[in-house]
Design an enzyme around this catalytic site. Structure first.
Site, PDB file in Angstrom:
ATOM      1  N   GLU A   1       0.990   9.827  -0.179  1.00  0.00           N
ATOM      2  CA  GLU A   1       1.296   8.941   0.953  1.00  0.00           C
ATOM      3  C   GLU A   1       0.281   9.226   2.054  1.00  0.00           C
ATOM      4  O   GLU A   1      -0.083  10.378   2.278  1.00  0.00           O
ATOM      5  CB  GLU A   1       2.750   9.178   1.434  1.00  0.00           C
TER       6      GLU A   1
ATOM      7  N   ASP B   1      -5.407   9.392   1.323  1.00  0.00           N
ATOM      8  CA  ASP B   1      -5.706   7.966   1.222  1.00  0.00           C
ATOM      9  C   ASP B   1      -5.747   7.583  -0.255  1.00  0.00           C
ATOM     10  O   ASP B   1      -6.616   8.064  -0.999  1.00  0.00           O
ATOM     11  CB  ASP B   1      -7.054   7.678   1.907  1.00  0.00           C
TER      12      ASP B   1
ATOM     13  N   CYS C   1       6.863  -6.052  -1.718  1.00  0.00           N
ATOM     14  CA  CYS C   1       8.109  -6.714  -1.300  1.00  0.00           C
ATOM     15  C   CYS C   1       7.717  -7.961  -0.516  1.00  0.00           C
ATOM     16  O   CYS C   1       8.239  -8.229   0.562  1.00  0.00           O
ATOM     17  CB  CYS C   1       9.041  -5.786  -0.525  1.00  0.00           C
TER      18      CYS C   1
ATOM     19  N   GLY D   1       9.826   7.130  -0.029  1.00  0.00           N
ATOM     20  CA  GLY D   1      10.185   7.928  -1.207  1.00  0.00           C
ATOM     21  C   GLY D   1      11.277   7.382  -2.100  1.00  0.00           C
ATOM     22  O   GLY D   1      11.670   8.059  -3.053  1.00  0.00           O
ATOM     23  N   GLY D   2      11.766   6.172  -1.824  1.00  0.00           N
ATOM     24  CA  GLY D   2      12.840   5.615  -2.664  1.00  0.00           C
ATOM     25  C   GLY D   2      12.406   5.486  -4.115  1.00  0.00           C
ATOM     26  O   GLY D   2      13.104   5.937  -5.033  1.00  0.00           O
TER      27      GLY D   2
ATOM     28  N   CYS E   1       1.545   5.150  -3.231  1.00  0.00           N
ATOM     29  CA  CYS E   1       1.955   4.818  -1.854  1.00  0.00           C
ATOM     30  C   CYS E   1       3.444   5.138  -1.758  1.00  0.00           C
ATOM     31  O   CYS E   1       4.293   4.255  -1.792  1.00  0.00           O
ATOM     32  CB  CYS E   1       1.745   3.334  -1.582  1.00  0.00           C
ATOM     33  N   ALA E   2       3.779   6.399  -1.618  1.00  0.00           N
ATOM     34  CA  ALA E   2       5.141   6.843  -1.931  1.00  0.00           C
ATOM     35  C   ALA E   2       6.132   6.774  -0.766  1.00  0.00           C
ATOM     36  O   ALA E   2       7.346   6.740  -0.989  1.00  0.00           O
ATOM     37  CB  ALA E   2       5.107   8.259  -2.488  1.00  0.00           C
ATOM     38  N   GLY E   3       5.638   6.808   0.489  1.00  0.00           N
ATOM     39  CA  GLY E   3       6.573   6.919   1.615  1.00  0.00           C
ATOM     40  C   GLY E   3       7.401   5.664   1.807  1.00  0.00           C
ATOM     41  O   GLY E   3       6.893   4.565   1.612  1.00  0.00           O
TER      42      GLY E   3
HETATM   43  C1  LIG Z   1       5.804  -0.477   0.708  1.00  0.00           C
HETATM   44  S1  LIG Z   1       5.633   1.126   1.347  1.00  0.00           S
HETATM   45  C2  LIG Z   1       6.066   2.135  -0.032  1.00  0.00           C
HETATM   46  C3  LIG Z   1       7.538   2.297  -0.192  1.00  0.00           C
HETATM   47  C4  LIG Z   1       7.890   3.400  -1.175  1.00  0.00           C
HETATM   48  N1  LIG Z   1       7.239   3.229  -2.448  1.00  0.00           N
HETATM   49  C5  LIG Z   1       9.389   3.530  -1.393  1.00  0.00           C
HETATM   50  O1  LIG Z   1       9.910   2.964  -2.370  1.00  0.00           O
HETATM   51  O2  LIG Z   1      10.035   4.209  -0.606  1.00  0.00           O
HETATM   52  C6  LIG Z   1       3.909   1.332   1.416  1.00  0.00           C
HETATM   53  C7  LIG Z   1       3.464   2.713   1.830  1.00  0.00           C
HETATM   54  O3  LIG Z   1       2.054   2.781   1.664  1.00  0.00           O
HETATM   55  C8  LIG Z   1       1.544   3.632   2.647  1.00  0.00           C
HETATM   56  N2  LIG Z   1       0.092   3.412   2.730  1.00  0.00           N
HETATM   57  C9  LIG Z   1      -0.590   2.560   3.510  1.00  0.00           C
HETATM   58  N3  LIG Z   1      -1.909   2.705   3.302  1.00  0.00           N
HETATM   59  C10 LIG Z   1      -2.058   3.646   2.346  1.00  0.00           C
HETATM   60  C11 LIG Z   1      -3.180   4.249   1.736  1.00  0.00           C
HETATM   61  N4  LIG Z   1      -4.421   3.873   2.042  1.00  0.00           N
HETATM   62  N5  LIG Z   1      -2.965   5.217   0.832  1.00  0.00           N
HETATM   63  C12 LIG Z   1      -1.708   5.605   0.512  1.00  0.00           C
HETATM   64  N6  LIG Z   1      -0.610   5.086   1.073  1.00  0.00           N
HETATM   65  C13 LIG Z   1      -0.785   4.108   1.979  1.00  0.00           C
HETATM   66  C14 LIG Z   1       2.339   3.250   3.872  1.00  0.00           C
HETATM   67  O4  LIG Z   1       2.272   4.257   4.852  1.00  0.00           O
HETATM   68  C15 LIG Z   1       3.727   3.061   3.288  1.00  0.00           C
HETATM   69  O5  LIG Z   1       4.444   4.248   3.363  1.00  0.00           O
END
Ligand SMILES: C[S@@+](CC[C@H](N)C(=O)[O-])C[C@H]1O[C@@H](n2cnc3c(N)ncnc32)[C@H](O)[C@@H]1O
Length: 504
Positions: A332, A360, A431, A311-312, A307-309
């Site tokens: 993501e 997904d 978080c 991207g940090g 779940c990268a977005g």
């Molecule tokens: C807590 S954020 C991740 C923050 C990221 N790791 C960072 O450090 O920048 C959770 C992410 O999971 C994504 N997400 C939600 N459902 C998901 C899925 N089914 N598969 C993959 N990513 C998903 C969201 O869009 C969001 O970008």
């Protein structure tokens, strides 16, 4: 109620070191523009509150472009930021004050007038702006935005607010909340009652004292320090400290990659601009480094961020992967956030990044079983551990969010445990310290994969985290196998981390 700062000039701007050293920076707007109509900084804060209330916008996405567009800079920008974010964080407290001062329920006050009153209350009770400036400037804003009638109402209410001290108001709103101690804390520390209850349970569930709840809520109300990650192999902490200038940056005590800034604009640092460093909470850095250091059996070449977005964590993982000859796949689900991941990875050597893709995460485990050595699941969550950073989040979330989020979190962790090979490790991160999103999700997911023939060990997560922190001095519960960080203890977001190693 402790005022954020009592060194304000007559217009409410902070009198800082820059001013005493003659390094003041005025708004880029022409003087004629600055003085025409109401104060641009207050108008900007008002517009942010209206967008948040009226259009469900996020303050941290609305304010920066608005400041840029209106060319509000320097002390004016800092004032607008503190006014908007502080007012949003402390909205619950100020609504209780306004209800008493206006002698009516806040629900009966028109929303725009209520936002102006909240801004006035924060200047008077939270920022220690001199009362005459706070009232006259805010009434001017009301006249310009709402007309004469509402501005007279705003004037009357703010004069009443200004007649009592922050301490007297605290006493009054505490009394109005009845005998329940948590309900009193909820109103004084400006959190919804369900959040106060959940955070208290999370403290106890992580071996801490329930009595810490007041300190935790107070920490949520303080503006977080700006923390920079110096991405290993790309920038050193010493370089970022030097880049930040005289006495502005200090190396963090928890993550060896962290630099804490006492001021300035992080986006102006060369290393941040070119992606060798980035803005990232120290707790986020620590949990990411913990995944890279967790002991595994066998090869250590292919890592996945599920779940990268935006991207940090992917950028930190990729930087470490680059140093170790490993490579990462960043996944993501939202295409626009995948693009942010690409942007975050721009400084990382190309051979450390195998793929950045949109998909997904719940299907990766069945699509690519056993394909990875290390997997990060930084799951979407309520964000109850990052309330300092998202000023309006506490008023948006509801207990109903927990049901859908925890089901998604469980499915993502199940997928990760299938995607990692036997001997490899998974980091489950949120978080949020909410027990439903943390301990219960882990328990459910481990049970669910067990039914699929996948077995896991709980690693000693506190030991891994402690080995990373310089000096090892981190206050953690060693009777648990997971780690929960706290704003009031560690000065970080309330990040949760569980490290699991697949054994079969
Ligand atoms: C807590 S954020 C991740 C923050 C990221 N790791 C960072 O450090 O920048 C959770 C992410 O999971 C994504 N997400 C939600 N459902 C998901 C899925 N089914 N598969 C993959 N990513 C998903 C969201 O869009 C969001 O970008």
């Amino acid at each position: 109620m402790s005022p954020a700062d009592d060194r304000r000039d007559a217009s409410g701007r902070q009198r800082g070191a820059a001013r005493s050293q003659g390094r003041t920076q005025r708004s880029a707007a022409a003087p004629s523009q600055r003085r025409r109509g109401s104060d641009p900084a207050r108008t900007a804060a008002y517009d942010v509150l209206r967008s948040v209330d009226g259009s469900d916008a996020y303050a941290n996405l609305v304010l920066p472009p608005l400041l840029r567009e209106r060319r509000i800079t320097g002390r004016d920008a800092a004032f607008a930021t503190e006014l908007a974010y502080g007012t949003l964080r402390l909205r619950g407290r100020y609504d209780a004050v306004i209800a008493q001062a206006a002698n009516r329920e806040v629900g009966t006050i028109d929303a725009p007038a209520l936002d102006v009153l909240r801004l006035g209350a924060h200047q008077l009770l939270g920022m220690r702006v001199p009362a005459h400036a706070a009232v006259s400037e805010t009434v001017g804003l009301a006249r310009e935005q709402l007309g004469t009638g509402p501005s007279q109402f705003v004037n009357a209410v703010l004069r009443t607010v200004g007649r009592s001290s922050p301490h007297e108001w605290e006493q009054r709103i505490r009394d109005s909340a009845g005998d329940d101690e948590l309900a009193q804390l909820a109103v004084v520390q400006s959190h919804p009652l369900w959040v106060v209850r959940a955070l208290r349970e999370a403290l106890v569930g992580n071996g801490r004292d329930a009595g810490e709840i007041g300190a935790l809520l107070a920490a949520d109300n303080a503006a977080p320090r700006v923390t920079i990650v110096a991405r290993p192999g790309l920038a050193g902490t010493d370089e970022v400290v030097e880049d930040a200038g005289d006495g502005v940056g200090t190396v963090g005590a928890l993550a060896p990659t962290a630099v804490i800034l006492s001021g300035g604009d992080p986006a102006a640092l060369d290393s941040v601009r070119d992606g060798r460093a980035g803005v990232q909470d120290e707790g986020s850095q620590l949990v990411t480094l913990a995944l890279t250091d967790a002991p595994l059996d066998g090869p250590d070449e292919r890592w996945l961020d599920l779940c990268a977005g935006p991207g940090g964590k992917a950028a930190l993982l990729a930087a470490v992967a680059g140093e170790r000859g490993a490579r990462i796949v960043a996944n993501e689900v939202q295409p626009h956030r995948t693009r942010l991941v690409e942007q975050a990875l721009r400084a990382v050597p190309a051979d450390a990044v195998e793929d950045v893709r949109t998909g997904d995460g719940r299907t990766v485990g069945t699509d690519e079983p056993g394909a990875y050595d290390r997997v990060m699941v930084d799951a979407p969550c309520t964000g109850l551990g990052a309330l300092r950073r998202r000023p309006e989040a506490r008023w948006r979330r509801t207990p109903a969010d927990l049901a859908s989020l925890s089901a998604l979190q469980r499915d993502l962790l199940v997928s990760a445990l299938q995607a990692v090979r036997p001997g490899g490790v998974v980091a489950y991160v949120t978080c949020s310290p909410h027990l439903v999103e943390t301990q219960l999700v882990v328990k459910d997911a481990v049970r669910a994969v067990g039914r699929l023939g996948v077995e896991v060990d709980h690693l000693d997560t506190p030991a891994v985290v402690r080995a990373i922190a310089p000096g090892g001095a981190v206050d953690l519960d060693d009777t648990r196998t997971d780690v929960q960080l706290w704003p009031h203890v560690h000065g970080t977001d309330a990040m949760h981390l569980t490290l699991l190693r697949r054994t079969r």
